[in-house]
Design an enzyme around this catalytic site. Structure first.
Site, short mmCIF file in Angstrom:
data_model
loop_
_atom_site.label_atom_id
_atom_site.label_comp_id
_atom_site.label_asym_id
_atom_site.label_seq_id
_atom_site.Cartn_x
_atom_site.Cartn_y
_atom_site.Cartn_z
N CYS A 2 0.83 -1.19 0.00
CA CYS A 2 0.00 0.00 0.00
C CYS A 2 0.88 1.25 0.00
O CYS A 2 1.85 1.34 0.74
CB CYS A 2 -0.95 0.10 1.19
SG CYS A 2 -2.14 -1.22 1.29
N ARG A 27 4.01 -0.15 -4.76
CA ARG A 27 3.71 -0.64 -3.41
C ARG A 27 2.36 -1.37 -3.34
O ARG A 27 1.99 -1.91 -2.30
CB ARG A 27 3.70 0.52 -2.41
CG ARG A 27 5.03 1.18 -2.25
CD ARG A 27 4.96 2.26 -1.21
NE ARG A 27 4.70 1.73 0.11
CZ ARG A 27 5.63 1.41 0.98
NH1 ARG A 27 6.89 1.57 0.69
NH2 ARG A 27 5.31 0.92 2.16
N TRP A 70 -2.89 -2.67 -1.75
CA TRP A 70 -2.54 -4.08 -1.92
C TRP A 70 -3.42 -4.81 -0.90
O TRP A 70 -3.21 -4.70 0.31
CB TRP A 70 -1.05 -4.30 -1.62
CG TRP A 70 -0.60 -5.69 -1.91
CD1 TRP A 70 -0.17 -6.17 -3.11
CD2 TRP A 70 -0.50 -6.78 -0.99
NE1 TRP A 70 0.18 -7.49 -3.00
CE2 TRP A 70 -0.01 -7.90 -1.71
CE3 TRP A 70 -0.77 -6.94 0.37
CZ2 TRP A 70 0.21 -9.15 -1.13
CZ3 TRP A 70 -0.55 -8.18 0.97
CH2 TRP A 70 -0.07 -9.26 0.21
N ASN A 96 -1.94 1.97 5.87
CA ASN A 96 -1.08 0.89 5.40
C ASN A 96 -0.73 0.03 6.59
O ASN A 96 -0.22 0.54 7.59
CB ASN A 96 0.20 1.49 4.78
CG ASN A 96 1.22 0.41 4.45
OD1 ASN A 96 0.88 -0.75 4.26
ND2 ASN A 96 2.48 0.81 4.39
N GLY A 97 -1.05 -1.26 6.51
CA GLY A 97 -0.71 -2.15 7.62
C GLY A 97 -1.83 -3.15 7.86
O GLY A 97 -2.73 -3.30 7.03
N GLU A 464 16.93 -18.27 -6.28
CA GLU A 464 16.63 -16.89 -6.68
C GLU A 464 16.16 -16.84 -8.13
O GLU A 464 15.25 -16.08 -8.48
CB GLU A 464 17.87 -16.01 -6.45
CG GLU A 464 17.87 -14.64 -7.10
CD GLU A 464 16.65 -13.78 -6.78
OE1 GLU A 464 15.87 -14.11 -5.88
OE2 GLU A 464 16.45 -12.76 -7.49
N LYS A 468 12.70 -15.07 -9.68
CA LYS A 468 12.65 -14.09 -10.79
C LYS A 468 11.67 -14.56 -11.87
O LYS A 468 10.83 -13.79 -12.34
CB LYS A 468 14.03 -13.88 -11.43
CG LYS A 468 14.99 -13.02 -10.69
CD LYS A 468 14.66 -11.56 -10.62
CE LYS A 468 13.89 -11.18 -9.40
NZ LYS A 468 14.38 -11.31 -8.09
N GLU A 471 7.87 -14.53 -10.63
CA GLU A 471 7.17 -13.27 -10.41
C GLU A 471 7.03 -12.44 -11.69
O GLU A 471 6.08 -11.68 -11.82
CB GLU A 471 7.78 -12.45 -9.27
CG GLU A 471 9.15 -11.93 -9.49
CD GLU A 471 9.73 -11.22 -8.27
OE1 GLU A 471 9.01 -10.79 -7.37
OE2 GLU A 471 10.97 -11.09 -8.23
N HIS A 487 16.42 -37.09 -5.65
CA HIS A 487 15.69 -37.56 -4.46
C HIS A 487 14.20 -37.30 -4.57
O HIS A 487 13.49 -37.38 -3.58
CB HIS A 487 16.26 -36.90 -3.21
CG HIS A 487 17.68 -37.28 -2.93
ND1 HIS A 487 18.04 -38.53 -2.48
CD2 HIS A 487 18.83 -36.59 -3.09
CE1 HIS A 487 19.36 -38.59 -2.35
NE2 HIS A 487 19.86 -37.42 -2.72
N LYS A 580 6.11 -4.02 -3.94
CA LYS A 580 7.56 -3.89 -3.79
C LYS A 580 8.02 -4.09 -2.36
O LYS A 580 8.93 -4.86 -2.11
CB LYS A 580 7.99 -2.52 -4.32
CG LYS A 580 9.49 -2.27 -4.27
CD LYS A 580 10.23 -3.18 -5.23
CE LYS A 580 11.73 -2.94 -5.22
NZ LYS A 580 12.44 -4.08 -5.82
O1 M6R Z 1 12.88 -4.91 0.45
P1 M6R Z 1 13.32 -6.29 0.76
O2 M6R Z 1 14.67 -6.62 0.17
O3 M6R Z 1 13.31 -6.59 2.23
O4 M6R Z 1 12.26 -7.24 0.08
C1 M6R Z 1 12.28 -8.62 0.33
C2 M6R Z 1 11.40 -9.36 -0.64
O5 M6R Z 1 10.07 -8.99 -0.49
C3 M6R Z 1 11.84 -9.13 -2.08
O6 M6R Z 1 13.16 -9.48 -2.29
C4 M6R Z 1 10.95 -9.93 -3.06
O7 M6R Z 1 11.19 -11.28 -2.91
C5 M6R Z 1 11.22 -9.46 -4.49
N1 M6R Z 1 9.99 -9.16 -5.14
C6 M6R Z 1 11.93 -10.45 -5.31
O8 M6R Z 1 12.24 -9.97 -6.58
#
Ligand code: M6R
Length: 585
Positions: A2, A27, A70, A96-97, A464, A468, A471, A487, A580
């Site tokens: 948010c 956000r 959000w 927000n929260g 990782e 990527k 998402e 396994h 984000k």
């Molecule tokens: O702001 P942060 O690095 O703490 O965010 C952590 C995760 O939410 C963030 O890395 C998320 O996994 C990304 N969207 C990945 O690309």
């Protein structure tokens, strides 16, 4: 999670709120809304979906608030979009929260006769304020904040007050200081094109911004006035624009030509001092979420291989379960691009309660994490706007390498290796390279699954890589340790199932055996690394950088994810269901 914006000044608020909210859209982007104050009346517009201009320009007044949502409580509906009002429309609020005790509060408010229009937890704030409005709006906001459980940031306008009142109990809020005008937002990019002077609101504080007056900061519990300094931010507005690029994600991927070098711009004495703390500590933990968590997991390998030091990675949301292992001798390294991720902040809070020293690695100066830490390394990557983290990842890794090399009493060598790697990345990121990856993306974009395997340093990067691809392209992607495939997961390999194999160019025999196992079952093997092994059906070359291979191997995967997303017509910078900074637990 948010985005919030507020404005008090001498100009029409609506266009300012609109432009600022667009900058905060990363956000949250399922719905949005605005409220302005004009002639003691509150004017509201809200809508479902991403921000569009519909109706916003009709809002009069020089005071206003805006919100991009959000969803947590309540579907993505116009009625659930913020701002929310109380029964008599005394106030409009954006929030927000998450209000953890909202069910009890809502029940009580309903019993008192309050009528709710939405399914959100946020709406109760407006009714709580209404309950105490007789005490004056400032006091009513303060009393409402005192009963809210969980983490919140709230911004309020009232028909009885010529300004804005905002309060923070966990989620971020920053005041932007202009010329006889003020902004309040959940993130600096919201107003950075208008001012780079800010005042931070800490947890448990509120701010009263009355028109033509300086803001007054107060402690919510005691109601005492708190003095604040104005801080100048060294980001500039251009950094938060896309420039010649179509998306922030590709811009930020390409910026890795410089960001690794910028990350190395650290005070050597601080690096050595923290390395010394790591050495002395009895128990060192790394914590982070999502991509930052994968950086932390890579940290286990970095410290073990380079400095012969055992550090433990614990994903932040699980960190509180480790509290029995924390003492005053423990050291916690928290990694977070935004410095506002609720799970990370909670982990840090738990650690601090046990007297643990906290070192943070973040991109945002003045973020909550920065302010909670005993020492902060800023990664200097510049604002990262795409939801998918890219340049922050490699910059965070660079700092972990620096610390490990310093711990191994070899910092100059480490710096040299990192600088060489940065220059190889500069060479690698050319249009021909991107074109090659684009062709592979074209071939893969209709696949329903993609698997990624790696060993050692490249195992966390396999995880990782999966994040990527998931998402940005919504393809089901999963990363595994190369040795784990046999396994169980190997049962999923069918004819032409793509499997990306991350390699180093040296000591690759085991991962190549795993690649052979995939190939023997008909899988399509896509190698990433410095050497073209015979088992690869397709190959993405990366420079040979030894132990630094996570930094170079993740970049082509970022590009691949980007192009997969493009071929599949996905919303690259604002993927569905995501935001984000994840400021809820
Ligand atoms: O702001 P942060 O690095 O703490 O965010 C952590 C995760 O939410 C963030 O890395 C998320 O996994 C990304 N969207 C990945 O690309």
């Amino acid at each position: 999670m948010c985005g919030i914006i507020g404005y008090v000044g001498h100009r029409e608020a609506a266009p300012i709120l609109f432009a600022s909210l667009q900058k905060l859209e990363y956000r949250g982007y399922d719905s949005y809304g605005f409220a302005t104050l004009h002639q003691r009346k509150i004017w509201i517009r809200k809508n479902k979906g991403k921000i569009s201009e519909a109706g916003f320009e009709k809002l009069p007044g020089t005071i206003g608030i805006g919100h991009t949502r959000w969803a947590t409580h309540g579907n993505v509906e116009k009625t659930n979009a913020h701002p929310h009002v109380d029964c008599e429309k005394h106030v409009a609020i954006v929030h927000n929260g998450i209000i953890e005790n909202f069910e009890i509060l809502k029940k009580r408010l309903k019993k008192d006769g309050h009528k709710f229009r939405s399914q959100t937890d946020s709406e109760i704030i407006a009714h709580l304020i209404e309950n105490n409005i007789g005490a004056g709006v400032e006091e009513a906001v303060r009393r409402a904040m005192l009963v809210l459980g969980g983490r919140s940031a709230v911004v309020v306008i009232s028909r009885d007050f010529d300004g804005i009142i905002a309060a923070r109990t966990g989620s971020p809020l920053i005041v932007g200081v202009g010329e006889n005008e003020y902004y309040i937002a959940s993130d600096i990019p919201a107003f950075l094109n208008r001012t780079n002077k800010v005042m931070y609101l800490d947890d448990g504080q509120m701010v009263i911004i009355e028109k033509n007056k300086a803001p007054v900061f107060k402690d919510i519990k005691s109601n005492d006035i708190i003095k604040k300094r104005i801080i100048t931010i060294d980001w500039d507005a251009e950094q938060i624009e896309k420039g010649k690029y179509k998306h922030y994600m590709i811009k930020e991927i390409m910026e890795q030509k410089e960001t690794i070098i910028r990350a190395l711009n650290q005070d050597s004495r601080a690096i050595k001092k923290v390395a010394n703390e790591i050495d002395k500590a009895f128990g060192v933990f790394l914590t982070g979420c999502g991509t930052a968590g994968k950086v932390c997991l890579t940290g286990e390998y970095i410290f073990s291989n380079i400095a012969n030091k055992h550090v433990n990675y614990v994903t932040s949301s699980e960190f509180p379960n480790y509290k029995n292992f924390l003492t005053k001798k423990t050291l916690l390294i928290a990694v977070s691009q935004s410095g506002e991720t609720a799970d990370v902040l909670e982990a840090v809070k738990v650690a601090k309660e046990k007297g643990v020293k906290v070192i943070s690695i973040t991109n945002v100066k003045g973020s909550t994490l920065d302010r909670m830490s005993d020492y902060t390394f800023l990664i200097n990557a510049g604002p990262e706007k795409a939801v998918a983290s890219t340049k922050a990842t490699t910059a965070q890794l660079a700092i972990l390498y620096l610390l490990a090399y310093s711990l191994a009493k070899n910092i100059d060598h480490g710096k040299r290796l990192l600088l060489e790697t940065a220059s190889k990345i500069n060479d690698m990121l050319n249009p021909r390279y991107e074109e090659h990856i684009k062709k592979i993306a074209k071939r893969l974009h209709r696949k329903k699954d993609i698997f990624i395997i790696g060993r050692g340093f490249n195992y966390p990067m396999a995880l990782e890589s999966a994040i990527k691809i998931q998402e940005v392209s919504y393809i089901h992607a999963q990363g595994f340790a190369g040795g784990e495939l046999k396994h169980g997961p190997i049962a999923l390999i069918e004819k032409n199932t793509p499997c990306i194999v991350l390699t180093k160019g040296e000591d690759d025999h085991d991962i190549i055996s795993n690649a052979m196992e995939v190939k023997a079952r008909g899988g399509l093997v896509i190698g990433v690394g410095p050497k073209r092994y015979g088992v690869f059906d397709l190959w993405i070359k990366t420079p040979s950088v030894g132990v630094l291979s996570p930094i170079v191997n993740i970049i082509p995967i970022q590009l691949l994810a980007y192009h997969l997303g493009l071929f599949r017509g996905c919303e690259i910078d604002t993927p569905r269901n995501l935001a984000k900074s994840v400021t809820v637990k």
